[in-house]
Enzyme design. Structure first.
Site, mmCIF file in Angstrom:
data_model
loop_
_atom_site.group_PDB
_atom_site.id
_atom_site.type_symbol
_atom_site.label_atom_id
_atom_site.label_comp_id
_atom_site.label_asym_id
_atom_site.label_seq_id
_atom_site.Cartn_x
_atom_site.Cartn_y
_atom_site.Cartn_z
ATOM 1 N N PRO A 62 19.872 -28.913 125.452
ATOM 2 C CA PRO A 62 20.463 -27.988 126.424
ATOM 3 C C PRO A 62 19.456 -26.947 126.892
ATOM 4 C CG PRO A 62 21.996 -28.385 124.640
ATOM 5 C CD PRO A 62 20.712 -29.059 124.247
ATOM 6 N N CYS A 63 19.450 -26.709 128.200
ATOM 7 C CA CYS A 63 18.382 -25.908 128.794
ATOM 8 C C CYS A 63 18.689 -24.420 128.874
ATOM 9 C CB CYS A 63 18.071 -26.428 130.198
ATOM 10 S SG CYS A 63 19.468 -26.285 131.346
#
Length: 420
Positions: free
Chosen positions: A125-126
């Site tokens: 997840p960014c």
């Protein structure tokens, strides 16, 4: 599907990267995704691909058009499917890592008679790495546990020993925690036995109508004499207007998630060439958010300003009666019209919270983009069905690698693997 090349799909999300590799006929040992809604979206889409390959697309069409419920679709699809594509809906942590690896090993042995995979794809997840995310957090995401999810990715590289891997993330990963995360990621991948290179690629160079930059790290075993692929720019022409003009016109609060027919206008050539409009006969997920009249007045003001002089509306430029926030010195670009004459700005997961940053360019509609409109900007085909709540669907779309971009990457990766 051929099992010539076997992939392991980590942090899979709603399947944008997965879709590209599916189109290039990669098979999958497993897909790992912790979010239940995204995992269901993956499951639905994987069933779609398997049904199409086996001449049973009518079953998916029945589900897409709302003629049968999901539980019946899944049950009947699984009786028809020859393949096995397990979606592991579980978070990868220190305590779950061992059991997830064991499950994948068992499935590899049972389904493919193998211990390793050809490629690992995915990216954690960014939000912890993005500049926007760090800007919203008081500690700049310094203490966010998602900072270190890349270590699980590297552990899986060591366990499954792929010939090649593809690691995807936002450009902000280069500077997260003063660059220490990125340098550690590169060093640990090298220690695991891989030569690697990181480049920042833009989705628009793959034919996506969106200015969307992503860091794409490609690594290969050190015994291979490979080079980072030279991704040729795609010669597709189109603009955001092409994406929107054949969709039903909606006012705020109108539309529905159920199946709807296209408008009776000739579809843009771009939609046909990219496969976005791909014979589904219509669309799902085209329901407009409700907006109060104050927000709609702001949207109209932003649209007028954009089309009259090509400038974005600043929050402190609004009439006093339309200003509802005391903060008039930060985040002044809270409202942004999508440029219908060019590429869109990057679709983000925050679209799940509100649509102010993605205002439809038609002043007659004065609303934010629907789920289907956002999906089209991301190059998802019209028959791609997203599962979960409205917010979950927007999040899946905003976090995804655009399928057209993923397909271009997968095509080059397949060429590289064939050289091993």
């Amino acid at each position: 599907m051929t099992d010539e090349f076997i992939a392991l799909d980590m942090f899979a999300g709603g399947g944008g990267l997965t879709e590209g590799f599916n189109r290039e006929n990669f098979d999958f040992a497993a897909h790992i995704e912790k979010d239940p809604s995204a995992a269901q979206t993956l499951e639905t889409r994987l069933h779609y691909h398997e049904l199409v390959r086996n001449g049973n697309s009518a079953l998916y069409s029945a589900y897409y058009k709302g003629k049968i419920p999901r539980d019946r679709f899944i049950r009947e699809a699984e009786t028809l499917m020859a393949g096995n594509h397990p979606v592991i809906c579980e978070e990868i942590t220190q305590s779950t890592e061992k059991s997830i690896i064991k499950k994948i090993r068992n499935d590899l042995k049972t389904n493919f008679g193998r211990k390793s995979v050809d490629i690992v794809i995915g990216g954690p997840p960014c939000q912890a790495y993005s500049l926007v995310g760090r800007g919203r957090d008081l500690n700049g995401m310094e203490d966010d546990p998602r900072n270190h999810l890349y270590r699980h990715y590297i552990h899986f590289l060591r366990e499954f020993k792929p010939e090649i891997f593809v690691f995807e993330n936002v450009p902000g990963i280069r500077s997260a925690k003063k660059g220490t995360i990125f340098s550690d990621l590169l060093a640990k991948c090298s220690d695991a036995g891989y030569t690697l290179q990181a480049n920042t690629l833009n989705a628009k160079d793959f034919g996506v109508l969106q200015d969307r930059k992503r860091v794409i790290i490609i690594g290969w075993k050190k015994e291979h004499d490979f080079e980072y692929p030279d991704f040729s720019q795609v010669s597709l022409t189109g603009n955001v207007r092409d994406l929107l003009r054949d969709l039903p016109v909606l006012q705020a609060g109108e539309g529905e998630d159920a199946f709807q027919r296209y408008r009776r206008v000739k579809p843009a050539k771009y939609l046909i060439e990219t496969g976005i409009r791909n014979g589904s006969g219509g669309i799902r997920h085209h329901a407009a958010r409700f907006h109060n009249e104050r927000d709609r007045k702001i949207y109209r003001t932003a649209i007028i300003k954009w089309f009259e002089n090509g400038k974005r509306l600043k929050y402190n430029e609004l009439p006093e009666e339309l200003q509802g926030h005391k903060n008039k010195s930060a985040f002044l670009d809270r409202y942004k019209v999508v440029d219908e004459n060019n590429n869109s700005h990057a679709v983000v997961a925050h679209l799940a919270k509100d649509g102010h940053y993605f205002i439809h360019p038609d002043i007659r509609q004065a609303r934010s983009l629907t789920i289907r409109e956002a999906a089209r900007v991301q190059s998802f085909p019209d028959d791609y069905l997203f599962e979960g709540s409205r917010g979950a669907k927007y999040t899946q779309i905003g976090n995804a690698v655009p399928p057209l971009m993923a397909e271009g990457i997968a095509r080059e990766i397949k060429r590289m693997i064939r050289m091993t």
